[in-house]
Scaffold this active site. Sequence first.
Site, short mmCIF file in Angstrom:
data_model
loop_
_atom_site.label_atom_id
_atom_site.label_comp_id
_atom_site.label_asym_id
_atom_site.label_seq_id
_atom_site.Cartn_x
_atom_site.Cartn_y
_atom_site.Cartn_z
N HIS A 1 0.84 -1.20 0.00
CA HIS A 1 0.00 0.00 0.00
C HIS A 1 0.87 1.26 0.00
O HIS A 1 0.64 2.20 -0.77
CB HIS A 1 -0.93 0.00 1.22
N GLU A 2 1.88 1.28 0.87
CA GLU A 2 2.77 2.44 0.91
C GLU A 2 3.55 2.57 -0.39
O GLU A 2 3.78 3.68 -0.88
CB GLU A 2 3.70 2.35 2.12
N HIS B 1 1.61 4.45 -2.87
CA HIS B 1 1.76 5.91 -2.82
C HIS B 1 2.97 6.36 -3.64
O HIS B 1 2.92 7.39 -4.32
CB HIS B 1 1.89 6.41 -1.38
N HIS C 1 2.98 8.88 -6.84
CA HIS C 1 3.90 10.00 -6.98
C HIS C 1 4.61 9.94 -8.33
O HIS C 1 4.70 10.95 -9.04
CB HIS C 1 4.90 10.00 -5.82
#
Length: 168
Positions: free
Chosen positions: A39-40, A43, A47
């Site tokens: 999940h991270e 991100h 980006h």
Amino acid sequence: ERAAGGDLSDHYDPRERVLRLSQPVHDGRDLTAVGVAAHEAGHALQHAAGYWPLGLRSLSVPLARAGGMIALPVAIAGVGMHSLPLTGLGLGLFAMVVVFQLVTLPVELDASRRAVQSLKRGGLLETPEEEIGVRSVLSSAALTYLAAAVTSIVGLAQLLLRLFGRRL
């Protein structure tokens, strides 16, 4: 890299382009650790892709932090001083927190979607049960963001009704 904070300190820092994971996630090998790490990483993929809601959320973090810290004291001071402008300022600051949480929802859901896609493409989810498990972890996390947004909306509505209900 390992996050300095404790559990639940997992995050992607877009300014430094660093993925920071708590010790249980960083060192973990279970579906929860894999799901949270992916999940991270989602991100980071946002980006890299220029996903504009992530940029909007990043820009609104300082305003939401400031609003969260001083909104209620300013609103209470405004009520105590019978100052509608000061009360309005406090409510406006609290509204910034609500907006931040509403902007956060699609960012988090998209990061989870990207996480599952990446795990599947990379062959890291070998069975349907593993995919169900990761989706369950990510859905639970998404529900916490939804609960926070609903709580803030209800809190703002409650403040508005208490302050202005007699005038409506």
